[in-house]
Design an enzyme around this catalytic site. Structure first.
Site, PDB file in Angstrom:
ATOM      1  N   ARG A 170       0.804  -1.220   0.000  1.00  0.00           N
ATOM      2  CA  ARG A 170       0.000   0.000   0.000  1.00  0.00           C
ATOM      3  C   ARG A 170       0.837   1.271   0.000  1.00  0.00           C
ATOM      4  NH1 ARG A 170      -4.626   0.455   4.437  1.00  0.00           N
ATOM      5  NH2 ARG A 170      -5.034  -1.580   3.504  1.00  0.00           N
ATOM      6  N   HIS A 178      -7.722  -4.751  -7.269  1.00  0.00           N
ATOM      7  CA  HIS A 178      -7.567  -3.911  -6.073  1.00  0.00           C
ATOM      8  C   HIS A 178      -8.875  -3.878  -5.295  1.00  0.00           C
ATOM      9  CE1 HIS A 178      -4.898  -1.065  -4.042  1.00  0.00           C
ATOM     10  NE2 HIS A 178      -5.911  -0.233  -3.885  1.00  0.00           N
ATOM     11  N   TYR A 205     -17.907  11.329 -15.307  1.00  0.00           N
ATOM     12  CA  TYR A 205     -17.832  12.446 -16.244  1.00  0.00           C
ATOM     13  C   TYR A 205     -16.463  12.564 -16.916  1.00  0.00           C
ATOM     14  CZ  TYR A 205     -22.050  13.948 -13.791  1.00  0.00           C
ATOM     15  OH  TYR A 205     -23.301  14.004 -13.243  1.00  0.00           O
TER      16      TYR A 205
END
Length: 753
Positions: A38, A84, A128
């Site tokens: 991580r 993930h 978007y």
């Protein structure tokens, strides 16, 4: 006593576990997961797992630099569904950062839509925005289809993901990395890739080169937002050697003349990682709180480029002093830390220096070159085997056609008759009839010769370290040419400069708004400051039975000195004194005054003057006033005392040449000022000798002008120089009775210069 606790015989599948051991085991597993999967980047490709998975998913979606954009939601969905298993917000935030040209020095994602801005505004939702990879990302993935790196199963074992990317781009240092793990963190600023390539090329030729030697090429960080690094070359070299340190980054500014003597400062680049909107908001707050006295206004006139306009309080303000004060109080100067804590070899977290970081990348590139070469060699050998069988067949095509038409098992017969392998026999059987022409045979021979030559080259490459490093050198030079200093993306944005010399600037004074005040100190040691120069203090009230001790006019930029009876001098900032609305605050709360000591006097510091410090037992010495200023609450021990004597007087030397010392026994002596030594600290010398009594007052005057004092009626009395003959002697004398009307010291003005 009761029986000791015994677990129930029927456990029902319950197992007793030691809590301490269980916590240690589980926390260690969590810590390792955070460190490995991580927070820390791999030293080879400079990526954390989430970034590596994003690029891998985009590769599988064929989002190459020249392809059409696709919705970011599509990429995020593939990443969290296949590789993930975390929240989509975290993955989208990571993707957005890879696309921000103000966050990434060399963006890995080419975004279309609102991906946020330098003001700190959030990007649009993932449904978007659209994205595809940049050319830098393509370099990081180059060779993935050629067995360049290992793959491992994903979290559910249904897919495979790369352990590391081939990384034909020095991404660890070029784009940097930030992360906080368990018990460790990483902070690597971005650098210029052309400089990194130069350092890597030098390292190839000099494998034992040190980080200090590589700083000849890597001057320092190169931030996407530009700015100026003001650290010395020695500190930068030390940071790169140890892998730990920091860089001071300042905004880039210029003075812009507006005509008629007026001007403004225009900031065109701000430090890396500082949101512009927050920077301006903090400056506006400080301006409102009157903590930026040299600044009148701040305006944001930014469009595509940064343009922050700073308007000075007046045209007489020095722009360097203005900016230096802002650098001290605002985020126009920030510190970027360096902590090159990375996963070496993908497994071991360690802090490494510049040389080792580049060496890790170069060694990885060599492994990738070897693996890609072996993969290509295997392909060539397979194709040569097939071509060898086809060329044999062309020698007797009629026999081949006969076997295929007449035999039940043509593959086995072909293998027996022509001594072919199974691969060659399959290739012959798969050959189309229209390929069985003379021209095709010539093409096969030409291909066979070409592949044979390529195979020899690859065999030579895999057998020679020098040839391998030459190939890597060629690749690195190609990257340097693509992102060289003459290209818009490769041009260095952050410059390294020495800060201006500000040793002669008093910033404590420059950063306080200059206003007249009147300082009032009471007998019990309470201090306050009235606005303006107040001559009539009759209306000033004190707490209880307290009364006035000292008052004097000064300014908010002054330093206030306090002499205590134990010989210590303390320093207060006039701008920080409590206002005159109340009774003020005790001086004891502002400084660390010893128990039992009292305030002798308080005065405003005047730079450059000399003072005569005296004690009750008639000792004293001259000292520079600048040496009395203390930077801490503890003050400075200036006067040495023999009990029961205490500090008693402070007199400004001025232009006088003689000293008149008078004791409480009314005896006065006059002697040359030159007989008193100048000291920084100490007990001083004997000014006047007493059988019984103490020093009452000291006056420094010019003998040619005579000794002057005001009498009780307000008139001025003067004893001319020739009339002082009976008092003139040397220091240490007992003295003669003082002139008639010579005053005793005024307790309200005792000791103040």
């Amino acid at each position: 006593m009761g029986k000791p606790f015994e677990p129930p015989s029927d456990r029902d599948g319950i197992e007793n576990v030691d809590l301490k051991a269980a916590l240690e085991e589980r926390y260690l597993a969590y810590a390792l997961s955070t460190i490995m999967h991580r927070a820390l980047p791999d030293a080879r490709d400079g990526l954390k797992p989430v970034h590596r998975r994003i690029l891998h998913a985009m590769r599988l979606l064929r989002l190459d630099p020249g392809s059409a954009y696709k919705k970011c939601a599509r990429v995020v969905g593939d990443v969290i569904g296949k590789y993930h298993p975390h929240g989509d917000v975290a993955v989208y935030d990571a993707l957005v950062r890879l696309a921000q040209d103000f966050a990434q020095r060399y963006p890995l994602v080419d975004g279309q839509g609102n991906f946020g801005n330098i003001d700190g505004d959030n990007p649009a939702a993932q449904r978007y925005t659209e994205c595809r990879m940049t050319e830098v990302a393509r370099l990081l993935l180059e060779g993935m289809d050629e067995d360049a790196v290992d793959f491992r199963p994903n979290y559910d074992g249904q897919e495979e993901e790369p352990v590391v990317l081939p990384a034909a781009f020095p991404n660890l240092l070029a784009n940097g990395s930030q992360g906080i793990a368990v018990g460790m963190a990483t902070s690597i600023p971005p650098h210029n890739v052309a400089e990194l390539c130069d350092a890597a090329l030098y390292l190839i030729g000099h494998r034992d080169a040190t980080s200090e030697q590589l700083t000849t090429f890597v001057k320092g960080p190169d931030f996407p937002t530009g700015g100026i690094v003001i650290d010395s070359a020695a500190s930068i070299s030390e940071a790169y050697r140890t892998g730990r340190g920091g860089f001071r980054v300042r905004a880039r500014w210029q003075k812009e003349d507006l005509g008629r003597g007026t001007w403004v400062v225009v900031v065109t680049e701000i430090p890396y990682g500082v949101p512009k909107a927050r920077l301006i908001e903090k400056m506006a707050e400080l301006l409102h709180e009157k903590k930026l006295p040299l600044l009148a206004d701040v305006r944001d006139e930014s469009a595509e480029d940064v343009r922050v306009v700073l308007e000075p309080r007046s045209r007489t303000v020095d722009p360097v002093v203005l900016m230096e004060s802002l650098f001290r109080l605002t985020e126009l100067e920030s510190r970027i830390s360096l902590n090159m804590n990375v996963l070496v070899g993908g497994t071991v977290p360690r802090v490494i220096g510049l040389a080792e970081a580049l060496r890790e990348w170069l060694d990885h590139r060599r492994v990738v070159l070897q693996r890609r070469s072996r993969h290509r060699l295997a392909q060539i050998e397979r194709r040569l085997e097939i071509l060898g069988g086809l060329l044999i067949v062309y020698l007797d095509l009629d026999r081949v056609i006969q076997i295929i038409r007449e035999e039940d098992e043509p593959k086995a017969e072909l293998m027996r008759v022509f001594e072919l392998t199974e691969l060659q026999a399959n290739a012959i059987l798969d050959t189309r009839l229209r390929s069985l022409r003379k021209l095709e045979e010539m093409e096969l021979k030409r291909e066979f010769d070409t592949l044979t030559a390529e195979k020899a080259d690859l065999d030579g490459l895999l057998g020679s370290d020098d040839l391998q490093w030459k190939a890597i050198t060629k690749q690195i030079r190609g990257v340097r040419k693509t992102y060289g200093p003459e290209t818009p993306l490769g041009r260095r944005r952050t410059t390294l400069e020495n800060p201006p010399d500000t040793s002669g600037i008093d910033f404590s004074e420059a950063m306080v708004e200059r206003e007249p005040i009147t300082v009032i100190v009471s007998q019990k040691g309470w201090i306050r400051a009235l606005k303006g120069h107040v001559a009539d203090l009759s209306a000033v009230q004190f707490k209880g039975d307290d009364t006035l001790k000292v008052s004097f006019p000064t300014e908010t930029t002054a330093k206030i000195l306090v002499l205590a009876s134990n010989g210590k001098v303390f320093t207060l900032e006039a701008a920080k004194l409590p206002g005159g609305r109340g009774f003020g605050d005790p001086v004891r709360l502002m400084v660390d005054m010893d128990e039992g000591s009292e305030i002798v006097t308080v005065w405003a510091h005047k730079p450059g003057v000399k003072l005569l410090l005296c004690t009750t037992d008639g000792r004293g010495f001259v000292t520079p006033a600048d040496g009395l200023v203390a930077n801490t609450r503890k003050g400075k021990q200036v006067i040495g005392l023999d009990e029961p004597a205490t500090a008693s007087l402070v007199v400004e030397v001025g232009e006088g040449d003689h000293v008149a010392a008078c004791g409480t026994n009314r005896l006065m002596t006059v002697f040359p000022l030159a007989e008193i030594p100048e000291m920084v600290r100490g007990k001083g010398v004997r000014l006047q000798k007493y059988r019984d009594g103490a020093l009452d007052s000291v006056v420094i005057f010019r003998l040619a002008d005579g000794l002057t004092w005001p009498d009780s009626a307000g008139r001025t009395r003067t004893v001319a120089g020739e009339e002082l003959a009976k008092w003139i002697g040397h220091r240490g004398g007992a003295g003669t009775m003082a002139p008639r009307g010579y005053p005793k010291v005024d307790p309200s003005k005792a000791g103040r210069p």
